[in-house]
Design a protein around this motif. Structure first.
Motif, PDB file in Angstrom:
ATOM      1  N   ASP A 191      -9.686  43.395 -21.543  1.00 33.86           N
ATOM      2  CA  ASP A 191      -8.773  44.328 -22.195  1.00 33.86           C
ATOM      3  C   ASP A 191      -8.396  45.422 -21.200  1.00 33.86           C
ATOM      4  N   TYR A 192      -7.151  45.848 -21.255  1.00 32.36           N
ATOM      5  CA  TYR A 192      -6.654  46.876 -20.323  1.00 32.36           C
ATOM      6  C   TYR A 192      -5.707  47.800 -21.084  1.00 32.36           C
ATOM      7  N   GLU A 193      -5.939  49.102 -20.976  1.00 37.10           N
ATOM      8  CA  GLU A 193      -5.117  50.053 -21.725  1.00 37.10           C
ATOM      9  C   GLU A 193      -5.168  51.424 -21.059  1.00 37.10           C
ATOM     10  N   ASP A 194      -4.020  52.090 -21.003  1.00 40.96           N
ATOM     11  CA  ASP A 194      -3.927  53.453 -20.460  1.00 40.96           C
ATOM     12  C   ASP A 194      -4.490  53.562 -19.045  1.00 40.96           C
ATOM     13  N   ALA A 198     -10.442  48.395 -20.848  1.00 47.38           N
ATOM     14  CA  ALA A 198     -10.613  49.031 -22.154  1.00 47.38           C
ATOM     15  C   ALA A 198     -11.818  48.554 -22.961  1.00 47.38           C
ATOM     16  N   GLU A 227       0.603  42.814 -22.579  1.00 44.24           N
ATOM     17  CA  GLU A 227       0.658  44.198 -22.114  1.00 44.24           C
ATOM     18  C   GLU A 227      -0.697  44.897 -22.119  1.00 44.24           C
ATOM     19  N   ASN A 228      -1.710  44.267 -22.706  1.00 45.63           N
ATOM     20  CA  ASN A 228      -3.028  44.906 -22.782  1.00 45.63           C
ATOM     21  C   ASN A 228      -4.159  44.005 -22.300  1.00 45.63           C
ATOM     22  N   SER A 229      -3.841  43.094 -21.401  1.00 47.51           N
ATOM     23  CA  SER A 229      -4.866  42.230 -20.813  1.00 47.51           C
ATOM     24  C   SER A 229      -4.665  42.153 -19.308  1.00 47.51           C
TER      25      SER A 229
END
Length: 242
Positions: A191-194, A198, A227-229
């Motif tokens: 997970d990837y965010e901001d 994440a 958009e979030n991986s």
């Protein structure tokens, strides 16, 4: 005689003024030394305590309140006010796995599990059991690092061989190497965010039986969101080895 007394008095006064001047100079030097060295000590102290905990370059930089999807166990359930930490990899190697324990003065233990963090990256990790957030302004926990392990060889996404795209829960994998890939293709993502990773968990999907040159295939990836991986790395594993 009067002239001699006047000269003597002048000499005495001059000596007294010189002594006073030297004494004042020494006092100023001492004061200046205190003013210049004391802030340096404070800066060193701040540098030493800039992280809440650190081991082998893996640091807990801060705590945070996690509200939203809880992915540490792969459930993606909604949670509110769960305890979390920000883990930074300040080493020169990719972190494979680490377990971090936070023990509060009342004996309560929180556990954070984090995997696959490249050098220079940060990762937000929720407490493994989704325990409630506790305000550290009112208590000071102790920290312990368990099973810190680094990759023996730096992992690679093999961007020169594979191209990735997809949609929610679907990952497209294309062989751009110009040659057949006979091995199973194991893809790891997070997970990837901001701007940071994440969650501590790393997901895995496999393209069974390899992929022919220029071919594209589609695999189900439950937690993949374009958009979030982030694709972290790929392994090629011979079917006979599994």
């Amino acid at each position: 005689m009067k002239k001699f007394r006047i000269v003597t008095l002048i000499l005495i006064l001059t000596a007294a003024l010189m002594f006073a001047s030297c004494d004042k100079k020494n006092t100023e030097e001492l004061t200046t030394e205190e003013l210049t060295t004391e802030p340096v000590k404070e800066i060193v102290s701040m540098q030493q305590s800039s992280y809440m905990a650190e081991n082998q370059g893996i640091a807990v930089s801060s705590v945070c309140n996690v509200t939203g999807k809880f992915n540490e166990d792969g459930s993606s359930r909604d949670v509110t006010d769960v305890s979390g930490i920000i883990v930074c990899n300040n080493s020169e190697k990719s972190l494979q796995y680490a377990e971090i324990r936070e023990t509060f003065p009342d004996g309560t233990v929180y556990t954070y599990k984090v995997s696959t963090v490249p050098p220079g990256e940060s990762c937000r990790v929720a407490e493994a059991s989704a325990s409630e957030y506790r305000d550290l302004r009112h208590e000071t926990p102790t920290w312990e690092f368990i099973n810190v392990a680094f990759f023996t060889e730096e992992p690679s996404a093999h961007d020169d061989m594979l191209k990735f795209s997809g949609a929610e829960s679907i990952l497209n994998v294309q062989n751009i190497s110009g040659a057949d890939i006979p091995d199973n293709i194991v893809i790891y993502y997070k997970d990837y965010e901001d701007g940071i990773l994440a969650s501590g968990i790393t997901y895995r999907v496999t393209v069974e039986g390899g992929l022919a040159a220029d071919a594209i295939t589609q695999v189900m990836a439950k937690h993949y969101v374009p958009e979030n991986s982030m694709i972290m790395f790929v392994e090629f594993i011979s079917p006979e080895a599994e």
